[in-house]
Motif scaffolding. Structure first.
Motif, PDB file in Angstrom:
ATOM      1  N   UNK A 151      24.101  65.476   1.608  1.00 52.79           N
ATOM      2  CA  UNK A 151      25.409  65.039   1.597  1.00 52.79           C
ATOM      3  C   UNK A 151      25.866  64.096   2.457  1.00 52.79           C
ATOM      4  N   UNK A 191      26.701  59.494   9.281  1.00 51.32           N
ATOM      5  CA  UNK A 191      25.695  58.603  10.085  1.00 51.32           C
ATOM      6  C   UNK A 191      26.005  57.244  10.079  1.00 51.32           C
ATOM      7  N   UNK A 195      29.279  64.643   4.269  1.00 56.45           N
ATOM      8  CA  UNK A 195      28.751  64.497   5.499  1.00 56.45           C
ATOM      9  C   UNK A 195      27.476  65.216   5.928  1.00 56.45           C
ATOM     10  N   UNK A 196      26.983  65.005   7.103  1.00 58.90           N
ATOM     11  CA  UNK A 196      27.729  64.283   8.221  1.00 58.90           C
ATOM     12  C   UNK A 196      27.796  63.102   7.942  1.00 58.90           C
ATOM     13  N   UNK A 202      27.083  64.491  19.566  1.00 58.02           N
ATOM     14  CA  UNK A 202      27.848  63.630  20.066  1.00 58.02           C
ATOM     15  C   UNK A 202      29.092  64.268  20.870  1.00 58.02           C
ATOM     16  N   UNK A 237      32.541  63.730  13.694  1.00 60.94           N
ATOM     17  CA  UNK A 237      32.314  62.628  14.379  1.00 60.94           C
ATOM     18  C   UNK A 237      30.901  61.806  14.030  1.00 60.94           C
ATOM     19  N   UNK A 238      30.694  60.654  14.103  1.00 62.44           N
ATOM     20  CA  UNK A 238      29.614  59.747  13.651  1.00 62.44           C
ATOM     21  C   UNK A 238      28.368  60.035  14.606  1.00 62.44           C
ATOM     22  N   UNK A 239      27.231  60.257  13.687  1.00 66.72           N
ATOM     23  CA  UNK A 239      25.815  60.542  14.462  1.00 66.72           C
ATOM     24  C   UNK A 239      25.064  59.274  14.413  1.00 66.72           C
ATOM     25  N   UNK A 261      21.476  60.681  17.304  1.00 72.94           N
ATOM     26  CA  UNK A 261      22.321  61.373  18.093  1.00 72.94           C
ATOM     27  C   UNK A 261      22.986  62.536  17.547  1.00 72.94           C
TER      28      UNK A 261
END
Lengths: 402, 402
Positions: free
Chosen positions: B317, B206, B203-204, A244, B236-238, A241
């Motif tokens: 990262x 995951x 980041x990001x 989001x 935001x978490x992917x 995803x």
């Protein structure tokens, strides 16, 4: 319509009138090939029309030739003419009410896609071997998908845009089309710098959920065979995803950030000249003029966050794959409202590479509803050559002529 | 049980018998702190028991002290004793039938987790400030999660294992436990090399689907608040599918590759000595002895593919976050079959970092069914310091003492 060099124009790809032509160097990696150039690049001695009669009228004939065109001529390719573009490159259907909309040779009842409509149509019709376009928000990728040709939006900054008209400088890229993956890469070998990490193998393969869900089921299904072949090259696809916040937010923030840049770049000319614009283009410039600065700033903030996310995710070589356009080209009779809906749905996806300056290649690997749809491969900035090589391998794996 | 330095052992964390102790340097970044060392590191003048009486009986008293222990002493920390381990570090419950299984101070009716059971229990009971363990297939992470303490499995190769007994050298890592994130990082500042990309922002974020689906719903739910806080730090978490082959395949291939290494490392001793082993350990060595070479080779192949995938994905990262263990510790009365089921389910997840040599920190941020469960943060090899700093920030954001 003049056809000084014998190249016909059965599809209305070229700018009407006398044809800007120039013979390439006798030797070089592109010797013997013919190309066309979107009419926003300068060719010395010729007007740069930017798709709009008032632009051409209010700008002098070009004094020099854009460096990217010089590089192609020096590599041996011969210029066959300049191609039609959406006015000021600000549209995705390929419509041009002043010059006529180029025919989509693969789907004559549908739009060719834009803004690099003439370049895509010229390649799809076999009028030239390859053609230069430009891509701010999808202007190479969308017509490549619609016309069934290969197209690349290179990494932002990888290919010079000197001597080219701008739309959104922090998004604008040069790009090109070819009918075969091998030629797309050969042109890249002339125009692109060396890759940032030349020894790096591409992978893993990431399949972002949002662009696949956003696509018509028939388009997604049609691209299944190519995805299978791609997994044969890169290993199993990892579903991810990427957005989001939702693709509508991607569209909205991209549009706002781009509109602010478009007005900063072209607003003074628009305000001073009050040009006649075709449908859609006029509305987009009016919206750009009236853009709330706070919304534009929010778009830039969003862009920074998404760009950092995407660049970090792709830094190690990961490759994204998704439908270039969510569906085949809209039909020519589509209403302005239908066209706008397609635009929103398409630009949420094209914004992925646009926000982060990624390189993206669209491959004409499938058809849906009898019309072409492209599969995009997307990689980190500076991996253009590796991406073109991967596209060539994928075309080979699919049994396409490379 | 001797308590030469006044440290009690209310939970059975230390190796029974006279206590190996050593005062640290008078000054240094860890001055004034007390630590314990898993009984597979050499301390000059003391036996290295490796959790098994026949091992201790057939090996000489250590002539030198493991460099990692020397580094801690030189940094000012004082050694308070050696801690119990699962026999030959080959098990995840923490059971040791010869010395007694350490008590889980946070959940006395449950296993402490292993193989670094004594080190985790000693920290959880507050007997020492921090403790060295080792981690091949989860031996720091699992007891950290079960006992409610912080634990790190560093990047493979980041911390010397000289003077330590091996189990699977291509998987083995040194690791440590602390009750606070700040101290976990302070120990890291002494033991770890500088990060590979020190300026890189993490980041990001995951969120791999498989370890979350693999976890008990109550465990996943309990970690929700920490995931929220983490998104506050990293965006935001992917969601990503990291293991399209399935976690059972991760477990199977990890087990096979590890078993082959375990037999290569320890098989000659096992065959020559015919040691007495407790339940589970005996079976695992028998399986290691009988491992089909083709299955071990398949495990290594699988590992190579997964390692390349994970390293590429995390190179820029990106940070993974998931439940360290799928559930709290199993209860002490769990049957051998139940323990094996937990083992399989846990090791499919711990194999993620194990395969690719990633660094992983487990944070004691939640409870499920009244017992601790940890959240793991996982990063590319060589990002240990940045990961520890992130763990400290997350603990702070959650209002935990750092």
């Amino acid at each position: 319509m003049a056809e000084r060099d014998g190249t016909d124009d059965s599809v209305g790809a070229f700018v009407p009138g006398p044809r800007a032509t120039c013979a390439g160097a006798p030797e070089g990696p592109l010797a013997g090939l013919g190309f066309a150039v979107k009419d926003l690049y300068d060719i010395a001695g010729w007007p740069t029309g930017y798709g709009n009669p008032d632009w051409e009228r209010t700008h002098p004939v070009a004094a020099g030739t854009a460096p990217v065109v010089q590089m192609l001529l020096q590599a041996g390719a011969s210029l066959r003419g300049k191609t039609r573009t959406v006015e000021l490159a600000y549209g995705l259907t390929g419509e041009n009410v002043w010059q006529g909309t180029p025919l989509n040779p693969r789907a004559p009842d549908r739009f060719p896609g834009g803004s690099s409509c003439g370049s895509a149509a010229a390649v799809a019709a076999g009028l030239v071997d390859f053609a230069l376009g430009s891509d701010t928000g999808g202007s190479v990728r969308i017509p490549a998908s619609y016309c069934g040709v290969y197209g690349i939006r290179p990494s932002w900054g990888a290919v010079s845009l000197a001597g080219a008209c701008g739309l959104g400088p922090s998004f604008d890229t040069a790009g090109w089309f070819a009918a075969r993956a091998g030629l797309l890469a050969r042109v890249g070998a002339v125009l692109l710098p060396e890759d940032a990490a030349p020894g790096q193998h591409p992978g893993p393969l990431l399949k972002p959920e949002e662009p696949w869900v956003n696509a018509d089921p028939s388009t997604a299904l049609a691209l299944g065979e190519a995805m299978e072949a791609l997994q044969g090259l890169l290993g199993p696809a990892l579903s991810i995803g990427l957005a989001p916040e939702g693709l509508p937010a991607f569209y909205e923030h991209f549009r706002n950030a781009q509109a602010a840049e478009a007005w900063a770049t072209l607003g003074s000319w628009v305000a001073a000249t009050r040009p006649r614009f075709g449908p859609g283009v006029a509305e987009r410039f009016a919206a750009a003029r009236d853009m709330d600065p706070a919304r534009a700033a929010a778009g830039r903030d969003f862009r920074r966050q998404v760009a950092a996310r995407l660049r970090a995710l792709l830094a190690g070589g990961a490759v994204l794959a998704y439908p270039t356009s969510p569906a085949p080209a809209p039909r020519l009779e589509a209403s302005q409202a239908e066209q706008n809906a397609v635009r929103e749905r398409s630009m949420g996806v094209t914004a992925i590479a646009g926000f982060a300056g990624l390189c993206e290649v669209s491959l004409p690997v499938a058809e849906a509803a009898g019309a072409p749809v492209g599969l995009s491969l997307v990689a980190a900035p500076g991996r253009d050559r590796a991406l073109l090589a991967l596209a060539e391998r994928l075309a080979g794996a699919l049994g396409l002529p490379v």
